[in-house]
Design an enzyme around this catalytic site. Structure first.
Site, PDB file in Angstrom:
ATOM      1  N   TYR A 284     -28.880 -17.053  15.012  1.00 47.53           N
ATOM      2  CA  TYR A 284     -29.806 -18.081  14.537  1.00 47.53           C
ATOM      3  C   TYR A 284     -29.674 -18.212  13.022  1.00 47.53           C
ATOM      4  O   TYR A 284     -30.029 -17.301  12.265  1.00 47.53           O
ATOM      5  CB  TYR A 284     -31.228 -17.673  14.925  1.00 47.53           C
ATOM      6  CG  TYR A 284     -32.255 -18.772  14.878  1.00 47.53           C
ATOM      7  CD1 TYR A 284     -32.599 -19.464  16.037  1.00 47.53           C
ATOM      8  CD2 TYR A 284     -32.905 -19.101  13.706  1.00 47.53           C
ATOM      9  CE1 TYR A 284     -33.570 -20.460  16.017  1.00 47.53           C
ATOM     10  CE2 TYR A 284     -33.868 -20.093  13.666  1.00 47.53           C
ATOM     11  CZ  TYR A 284     -34.198 -20.769  14.826  1.00 47.53           C
ATOM     12  OH  TYR A 284     -35.160 -21.760  14.795  1.00 47.53           O
ATOM     13  N   TYR A 334     -30.190 -28.631  14.368  1.00 47.69           N
ATOM     14  CA  TYR A 334     -31.307 -27.705  14.430  1.00 47.69           C
ATOM     15  C   TYR A 334     -32.213 -28.122  15.583  1.00 47.69           C
ATOM     16  O   TYR A 334     -33.083 -28.987  15.441  1.00 47.69           O
ATOM     17  CB  TYR A 334     -32.080 -27.710  13.103  1.00 47.69           C
ATOM     18  CG  TYR A 334     -33.292 -26.801  13.114  1.00 47.69           C
ATOM     19  CD1 TYR A 334     -33.156 -25.439  12.914  1.00 47.69           C
ATOM     20  CD2 TYR A 334     -34.562 -27.313  13.326  1.00 47.69           C
ATOM     21  CE1 TYR A 334     -34.268 -24.602  12.925  1.00 47.69           C
ATOM     22  CE2 TYR A 334     -35.680 -26.489  13.340  1.00 47.69           C
ATOM     23  CZ  TYR A 334     -35.514 -25.136  13.135  1.00 47.69           C
ATOM     24  OH  TYR A 334     -36.616 -24.309  13.160  1.00 47.69           O
TER      25      TYR A 334
END
Length: 380
Positions: A284, A334
């Site tokens: 991430y 995102y």
């Protein structure tokens, strides 16, 4: 798993509910299933489209399991864990995980949330302590941790830049990525403007509109579906001592991610794998410093050594640990990390744009600085 997604954009032109339904339909089609096969739905607490709304719009007749997972991006792999547990317990047969957001054209996470500061919740109380100090955006909060990390371990912002360069290099060859055909150099990173020192613009993930969905079912049923199964070898969630959100200010050790250590211990124990077995990691990458800290917490290198690990080209194409071959949140989109899980599925299937040969298990992590989650996928 079946996987589906909308296009990734800066202005989707439609509601988050419509995005969610499109992504779920695409995931079901990928698996060769119909809405009538679905009996479970799981999403983020931050998602604006409830499980019953998505079920209604899809024409799902009945739900026997539904759930939500909190803490923003930390929920990404947690929603898969919820689905796995539901299927394993016999609570549902086909569970779809989804995340939809207009994060560029709608609510922009990088801006100050005035509502949070005044919220009559424990999170509002927490924010009330650090908002007056100017720590009111994710970048400002992470910058504090990043500065401490550099102070303790003697690295430089070029270490952060190598993460951005690698992600953008992969995105440049991914037609679905927002930054397709737009790689950057380390010099570009170093020349980008400050957002909150030591974070530059190119240390921060982009803002995207879009949705991603994942279909989870039993291995026995998956063998009969349209795509080769991607097996969930292990899942885990974790929260550490004195846990807050984005930055846990009151720990003795600010420059670490103990919550990811909690996750890592579970993953390696449950899966039987070790860091040396992993050649592809989807980490991430909302902010580049947290990628370095994840590498250390997950056991890929000792504490404080991530900068040297990156300097050797370990995360580049053909390196020891290929990082975010889809481009990550810095390069592809995102979507709160769920697009990273979809990439892991493609890698396991052997259908990824930047396919890594002989990859073995694929590790995926969720948001860091918050209570988090992770999973390991592998082939049958």
């Amino acid at each position: 798993m079946g996987i589906g997604a909308t296009e990734f954009s800066k202005d989707s032109g439609r509601s988050e509910l419509k995005l969610a339904v499109e992504a779920v339909r695409a995931a079901l089609a990928d698996a060769g299933l119909a809405p009538s096969d679905v009996d479970g739905l799981v999403t983020f607490t931050m998602d604006t489209s409830t499980e019953i709304a998505v079920a209604r719009e899809l024409g799902v007749p009945e739900l026997t399991y539904f759930g939500q997972v909190g803490y923003g991006g930390g929920a990404a792999c947690g929603i898969v864990q919820q689905a796995v547990l539901a299927v394993d317990a016999g609570l549902a047969d086909v569970v779809v995980c989804y995340r939809a957001l207009n994060e560029r054209s709608g609510r922009r996470f990088g801006q100050v949330s005035h509502a949070l500061a005044g919220a009559p919740t424990s999170s509002g109380v927490d924010a009330g302590w650090h908002y007056p100090m100017g720590l009111a955006t994710p970048a400002a909060m992470v910058a504090m941790v990043a500065q401490r990390y550099l102070h303790e371990y003697g690295g430089s912002t070029e270490d952060f830049g190598r993460v951005a360069v690698a992600s953008r290099r992969h995105a440049a060859t991914n037609p679905h990525a927002w930054f397709h055909k737009r790689p950057i150099t380390l010099a570009d990173h170093q020349a980008s403007r400050w957002i909150s020192e030591p974070l530059r613009l190119l240390d921060c993930c982009q803002e995207s509109d879009g949705a991603v969905a994942l279909v989870v079912t039993s291995l026995d049923r998956a063998r009969d579906l349209r795509q080769p199964p991607a097996v969930v070898a292990a899942t885990a969630q974790g929260s550490g001592p004195d846990q807050y959100v984005m930055t846990s200010y009151y720990r003795d050790d600010v420059a670490g991610l103990p919550e990811m250590g909690v996750v890592a211990r579970q993953l390696w124990r449950r899966s039987g794998y070790a860091p040396d077995d992993v050649r592809v990691a989807v980490l991430y990458d909302h902010f580049t410093p947290y990628v370095l800290m994840q590498l250390e917490a997950l056991g890929f290198c000792p504490r404080g050594e991530a900068g040297r690990f990156l300097a050797d080209g370990a995360i580049e194409p053909g390196g020891r640990l290929v990082l975010n071959p889809h481009g990550g949140q810095l390069g592809e989109a995102y979507i709160h990390g769920v697009n990273g899980i979809a990439e892991a599925v493609r890698q396991v299937r052997g259908t990824a744009v930047n396919q890594v040969p002989d990859l073995g298990p694929v590790l995926v992590t969720a948001g860091t600085g918050v209570p988090t989650s992770a999973l390991i996928l592998c082939g049958v």
